[in-house]
Design a protein around this motif. Sequence first.
Motif, short mmCIF file in Angstrom:
data_model
loop_
_atom_site.label_atom_id
_atom_site.label_comp_id
_atom_site.label_asym_id
_atom_site.label_seq_id
_atom_site.Cartn_x
_atom_site.Cartn_y
_atom_site.Cartn_z
N VAL A 52 0.87 -1.19 0.00
CA VAL A 52 0.00 0.00 0.00
C VAL A 52 0.90 1.24 0.00
CG1 VAL A 52 -1.72 1.29 1.33
CG2 VAL A 52 -1.82 -1.22 1.27
N THR A 53 1.91 1.20 0.85
CA THR A 53 2.83 2.33 0.98
C THR A 53 3.73 2.48 -0.24
OG1 THR A 53 2.78 1.85 3.33
CG2 THR A 53 4.44 3.41 2.61
N TYR A 54 4.13 1.34 -0.85
CA TYR A 54 4.96 1.42 -2.07
C TYR A 54 4.28 2.30 -3.12
CZ TYR A 54 7.11 -3.07 -0.49
OH TYR A 54 7.72 -4.07 0.21
N ILE A 55 2.95 2.21 -3.16
CA ILE A 55 2.19 2.91 -4.19
C ILE A 55 1.94 4.38 -3.81
CG2 ILE A 55 -0.07 2.90 -5.41
CD1 ILE A 55 -0.10 -0.14 -5.11
N GLY A 56 2.19 4.69 -2.54
CA GLY A 56 1.89 6.06 -2.09
C GLY A 56 0.47 6.18 -1.58
N ALA A 57 -0.21 5.03 -1.44
CA ALA A 57 -1.53 5.02 -0.81
C ALA A 57 -1.32 4.88 0.71
CB ALA A 57 -2.37 3.87 -1.36
N GLU A 58 -2.43 4.90 1.47
CA GLU A 58 -2.30 4.81 2.92
C GLU A 58 -3.18 3.70 3.47
OE1 GLU A 58 -3.12 8.46 5.08
OE2 GLU A 58 -2.37 9.56 3.32
N PRO A 59 -2.66 2.97 4.46
CA PRO A 59 -3.49 1.92 5.07
C PRO A 59 -4.48 2.49 6.09
CG PRO A 59 -1.33 1.98 6.12
CD PRO A 59 -1.32 3.04 5.05
N VAL A 60 -5.61 1.79 6.23
CA VAL A 60 -6.52 2.02 7.35
C VAL A 60 -6.53 0.70 8.12
CG1 VAL A 60 -8.91 2.40 8.06
CG2 VAL A 60 -7.99 3.60 6.06
N PHE A 61 -6.08 0.72 9.36
CA PHE A 61 -5.92 -0.53 10.11
C PHE A 61 -7.21 -0.95 10.79
CE2 PHE A 61 -1.54 0.94 9.73
CZ PHE A 61 -0.95 -0.22 9.24
N LEU A 62 -7.57 -2.21 10.58
CA LEU A 62 -8.78 -2.75 11.17
C LEU A 62 -8.48 -3.88 12.15
CD1 LEU A 62 -11.13 -1.28 9.60
CD2 LEU A 62 -12.15 -3.54 9.52
N ASP A 63 -9.43 -4.16 13.00
CA ASP A 63 -9.30 -5.17 14.04
C ASP A 63 -9.57 -6.57 13.47
OD1 ASP A 63 -8.73 -5.88 16.63
OD2 ASP A 63 -10.73 -5.40 17.42
N CYS A 64 -9.21 -7.59 14.26
CA CYS A 64 -9.55 -8.97 13.90
C CYS A 64 -10.74 -9.42 14.72
CB CYS A 64 -8.36 -9.90 14.15
SG CYS A 64 -7.87 -10.02 15.89
N ASP A 65 -11.33 -10.56 14.32
CA ASP A 65 -12.30 -11.23 15.18
C ASP A 65 -11.62 -12.45 15.79
OD1 ASP A 65 -12.27 -13.21 13.24
OD2 ASP A 65 -14.24 -12.72 12.41
N ASP A 66 -12.38 -13.39 16.35
CA ASP A 66 -11.75 -14.52 17.04
C ASP A 66 -11.12 -15.54 16.09
OD1 ASP A 66 -12.27 -13.67 19.72
OD2 ASP A 66 -14.39 -14.09 19.34
N SER A 67 -11.27 -15.33 14.79
CA SER A 67 -10.58 -16.20 13.83
C SER A 67 -9.18 -15.66 13.55
CB SER A 67 -11.37 -16.26 12.52
OG SER A 67 -11.27 -15.04 11.82
N LEU A 68 -8.83 -14.54 14.15
CA LEU A 68 -7.60 -13.77 13.93
C LEU A 68 -7.63 -13.00 12.61
CD1 LEU A 68 -4.71 -16.15 15.17
CD2 LEU A 68 -6.10 -14.56 16.51
N CYS A 69 -8.65 -13.24 11.79
CA CYS A 69 -8.77 -12.55 10.50
C CYS A 69 -9.65 -11.30 10.68
CB CYS A 69 -9.39 -13.48 9.46
SG CYS A 69 -8.50 -15.05 9.28
N MET A 70 -9.78 -10.52 9.63
CA MET A 70 -10.49 -9.24 9.71
C MET A 70 -11.92 -9.39 10.24
SD MET A 70 -10.95 -6.34 6.78
CE MET A 70 -9.23 -5.86 6.83
N ASP A 71 -12.28 -8.47 11.15
CA ASP A 71 -13.62 -8.49 11.74
C ASP A 71 -14.62 -7.86 10.74
OD1 ASP A 71 -15.96 -7.99 13.10
OD2 ASP A 71 -14.97 -7.36 14.95
#
Length: 397
Positions: A91-110
């Motif tokens: 994301v950063t290589y491209i000059g875009a910006e990340p928005v960080f999100l939480d996980c659920d109990d599967s450890l994957c994105m909530d």
Amino acid sequence: MSDFIPLSVPNLKGRELEYVTHAVETEWVSTGGPYVNDFENKIAEYVHAPAAVSCQNGTSGLHLSMLAVGVKAGDLVIVPTLTFIAAVNPVTYIGAEPVFLDCDDSLCMDPEKLKVFCEEECELKDAADLANGSSSNQKVLIHKASGKTVKAVVVVHIFGNMADMEKIMPIADKYGLRVIEDATEAIGTYYTDGIYKGKYAGTIGDIGVYSFNGNKIITTGGGGMVVSEDKEYLDHIKHLSTQAKSDELYYEHDEIGFNYRMTNLQAALGLAQLEQLEAFIKVKNDNKALYKKLLAGFGGELLENRDNIRSNCWFYAYMCKDSDERDRLISHLKEHNIQSRPIWGLISEQKPYKGAISYKIEKAKYYRDRVVNIPCSTNLSENEVEKVCEALKAFKG
Ligand SMILES: *Cc1c(COP(=O)(O)O)cnc(C)c1O
């Protein structure tokens, strides 16, 4: 002192030497050569995708995928905070910006938080109404606080578990987000039930990416593969991976490309590894079942995978009660000649990302403090699983 038990090491006991020797003997060692196409076709066939494009590694595959779906400098891309940093850096290589999100109990994105973020923090607008004069009638998701466009979401299938694609896909659809599946840890994982029954991790979103790094379930030393239903994406990715050359003879280039294509030597290794993938998945599943059985005897716990999937069970996640216990456990195992490691630190807390946008990170902190990965190599013997469990039991006291 008993023999060292590593966390995760390659297993090269198939036809690796034969294929690599053939590549060397025929002197096809670079990015040309028959094994590369063959490996691409066989991966596509294995995950039931129409085609695949190889790359140098998973990171480069993710980078090209983001470019292919149209992520541009100044855009926002939703990413998990609890993952390996290679899912975010492109994301950063491209000059875009990340928005960080939480996980659920599967450890994957909530998916719930993804939905609420899109609903409350963003606004869906018609592209035609925006100042950039786009004439398409597509919807564009604008992040209210920054005014930036949210272009895509990177969904990581952590440790070979499946993220909740049944919930994530309709949200992405509603808000016009492209979905890049980081399936670098999850080749071979698929749904056994539900609307995505039979669908492999990496083949549900717009683009999926696999990695064949040395610690992944199959390896090419370093390597990656991109799959998609969309031929235009794949053609563009292949073009970008080979220096965007539009004329072979006269060296004409129509955009900025990369030198990201896999070599024939890597693909030779990959083909031999792929022949063993189902056997490796069986060992990973069997060893996980054995761990669970032995751990249950003294109250130790491994995280479960989602119910309606066949997981490749790449990494096993042992739960500690807090970060202090985690640190003591890792030292204790080390004293017993057993390698383990804590799950990653949160990417939103890493130095380069401290100022980035984060949204309600809670569970990721909980799991960051508690999860320890324990030995999971495909050549791990039953006897070694027993040894690890004895050491875990001795620690619990
Ligand atoms: C391994 C991994 C990558 C990167 O793959 P490489 O082939 O090492 O570049 C990206 N994301 C996650 C979640 C990974 O585990």
